[in-house]
Design a protein around this motif. Structure first.
Motif, PDB file in Angstrom:
ATOM      1  N   LEU A  53       5.041 -22.748  60.446  1.00  0.00           N
ATOM      2  CA  LEU A  53       3.679 -22.251  60.324  1.00  0.00           C
ATOM      3  C   LEU A  53       2.704 -23.403  60.185  1.00  0.00           C
ATOM      4  O   LEU A  53       2.981 -24.393  59.502  1.00  0.00           O
ATOM      5  CB  LEU A  53       3.539 -21.335  59.108  1.00  0.00           C
ATOM      6  N   SER A  54       1.545 -23.273  60.817  1.00  0.00           N
ATOM      7  CA  SER A  54       0.447 -24.203  60.587  1.00  0.00           C
ATOM      8  C   SER A  54      -0.835 -23.387  60.486  1.00  0.00           C
ATOM      9  O   SER A  54      -0.934 -22.283  61.038  1.00  0.00           O
ATOM     10  CB  SER A  54       0.353 -25.241  61.710  1.00  0.00           C
ATOM     11  N   TYR A  55      -1.795 -23.924  59.758  1.00  0.00           N
ATOM     12  CA  TYR A  55      -3.035 -23.196  59.496  1.00  0.00           C
ATOM     13  C   TYR A  55      -4.207 -23.979  60.076  1.00  0.00           C
ATOM     14  O   TYR A  55      -4.366 -25.163  59.814  1.00  0.00           O
ATOM     15  CB  TYR A  55      -3.212 -22.983  57.997  1.00  0.00           C
ATOM     16  N   GLU A  56      -5.015 -23.267  60.853  1.00  0.00           N
ATOM     17  CA  GLU A  56      -6.177 -23.875  61.494  1.00  0.00           C
ATOM     18  C   GLU A  56      -7.399 -23.028  61.165  1.00  0.00           C
ATOM     19  O   GLU A  56      -7.761 -22.109  61.894  1.00  0.00           O
ATOM     20  CB  GLU A  56      -5.963 -23.960  63.009  1.00  0.00           C
ATOM     21  N   LYS A  70       2.106 -19.692  64.512  1.00  0.00           N
ATOM     22  CA  LYS A  70       3.515 -19.493  64.187  1.00  0.00           C
ATOM     23  C   LYS A  70       4.348 -19.924  65.388  1.00  0.00           C
ATOM     24  O   LYS A  70       4.284 -19.305  66.452  1.00  0.00           O
ATOM     25  CB  LYS A  70       3.767 -18.021  63.842  1.00  0.00           C
ATOM     26  N   ASP A  88      -9.337 -20.175  60.014  1.00  0.00           N
ATOM     27  CA  ASP A  88      -9.038 -18.765  59.783  1.00  0.00           C
ATOM     28  C   ASP A  88      -7.921 -18.261  60.686  1.00  0.00           C
ATOM     29  O   ASP A  88      -7.753 -17.064  60.870  1.00  0.00           O
ATOM     30  CB  ASP A  88     -10.298 -17.920  59.980  1.00  0.00           C
ATOM     31  N   ARG A  89      -7.136 -19.205  61.245  1.00  0.00           N
ATOM     32  CA  ARG A  89      -6.032 -18.844  62.120  1.00  0.00           C
ATOM     33  C   ARG A  89      -4.693 -19.343  61.567  1.00  0.00           C
ATOM     34  O   ARG A  89      -4.645 -20.360  60.881  1.00  0.00           O
ATOM     35  CB  ARG A  89      -6.235 -19.427  63.522  1.00  0.00           C
ATOM     36  N   VAL A  90      -3.647 -18.610  61.913  1.00  0.00           N
ATOM     37  CA  VAL A  90      -2.276 -19.026  61.610  1.00  0.00           C
ATOM     38  C   VAL A  90      -1.546 -19.210  62.931  1.00  0.00           C
ATOM     39  O   VAL A  90      -1.593 -18.323  63.793  1.00  0.00           O
ATOM     40  CB  VAL A  90      -1.535 -17.983  60.748  1.00  0.00           C
ATOM     41  N   ARG A 115      -5.789 -15.199  60.007  1.00  0.00           N
ATOM     42  CA  ARG A 115      -5.268 -15.458  58.662  1.00  0.00           C
ATOM     43  C   ARG A 115      -5.859 -14.432  57.704  1.00  0.00           C
ATOM     44  O   ARG A 115      -7.079 -14.296  57.619  1.00  0.00           O
ATOM     45  CB  ARG A 115      -5.636 -16.864  58.223  1.00  0.00           C
ATOM     46  N   THR A 136      -0.424 -17.089  67.852  1.00  0.00           N
ATOM     47  CA  THR A 136      -1.579 -17.385  67.009  1.00  0.00           C
ATOM     48  C   THR A 136      -2.199 -16.070  66.564  1.00  0.00           C
ATOM     49  O   THR A 136      -2.394 -15.160  67.382  1.00  0.00           O
ATOM     50  CB  THR A 136      -2.625 -18.224  67.781  1.00  0.00           C
TER      51      THR A 136
END
Length: 258
Positions: free
Chosen positions: A10-13, A19, A15-17, A62, A59
């Protein structure tokens, strides 16, 4: 069974996740993307919104909230969780649900996996050995009894950490094992997941009105899932408190005696 495997990153950008699925989980990205789109259409707000799908990368939006695992789950949390599950199970229209693939690790796959683990069990402790022996005896006589069972869309992962409390409602994440299922099977998987009892019992199944055939299926499926966790926990790691395997052995024997 995805819980004990590293299946994605997982990475967070903002307001997006993002996967990213690993090669060890074929079809997982497809299932996640399909579930997010179905829920966006039929149960908006219950799960993350789908944003983009590229190969093994999904994508999504979040969503806020605190995972119920690690939170002292009070009645208000469990009630909201039951509401979210009821919405999930009934979200996909019946004519659409009939065309979906059966979720991974439904009854047949579960029975085969447990049977193989029973067959390769090495004696280690009288009580655990008894649980395996009695579990295999029960498993060989288990008749599915599918009539009177309500179909449902299943998330496929009963980890309490996948249910997020935002202060007013519970929303759900992680659909890599999602697909066509039934209410009783989904409740059984959730009820027997180690996260539902290791830090204090969270009883969810009794919040649902089930038909007599579903009650019987729930009891049987809880036995099967308890046996799954017997093997998953047989090599205790740092995720759970010391003594978790012994407690699981006792749960299996209690389920088999019910």
């Amino acid at each position: 069974m995805a819980d004990l495997q590293h299946t994605h990153e997982l990475s967070y950008e903002g307001d997006r996740v993002v996967k990213r699925y690993l090669d060890s989980k074929p079809g997982a990205a497809d299932r996640e993307w399909r579930a997010l789109n179905l829920l966006a259409e039929h149960a908006p707000g219950l799960a993350p919104e789908p944003i983009a799908y590229d190969g093994d990368v999904v994508t999504m939006s979040r969503i806020g909230g605190v995972p119920l695992r690690g939170l002292l789950a009070r009645a208000v949390h469990v009630s909201a969780m039951a509401d979210a599950l009821a919405e999930l199970h009934a979200a996909v229209p019946e004519q659409v649900l009939r065309g979906l693939p059966v979720r991974p690790w439904q009854r047949e796959a579960l029975v085969d996996w447990v049977r193989r683990r029973c067959g390769s069990w090495e004696p280690r402790d009288p009580l655990a050995d008894r649980a395996v022996k009695e579990g295999l005896r029960w498993l060989e006589g288990w008749s599915p009894g599918e009539t009177g069972i309500r179909p449902a869309f299943g998330a496929g992962d009963g980890n309490l950490a996948n249910f997020l409390w935002d202060g007013s409602r519970v929303r759900i994440v992680d659909f890599e094992d999602s697909g066509r299922s039934d209410v009783a099977f989904e409740l059984a998987e959730l009820a027997e997941h180690v996260s539902m009892w290791v830090d204090g019992e969270v009883e969810i199944a009794r919040r649902f009105e089930l038909t007599p055939p579903e009650e019987r299926r729930l009891r049987d499926c809880r036995k099967a899932h308890a046996l799954v966790w017997l093997f998953l926990l047989s090599h205790e790691g740092p995720r759970n408190p010391p003594g978790t395997f012994r407690r699981q052995v006792e749960r299996v024997l209690a389920r088999l005696g019910a």
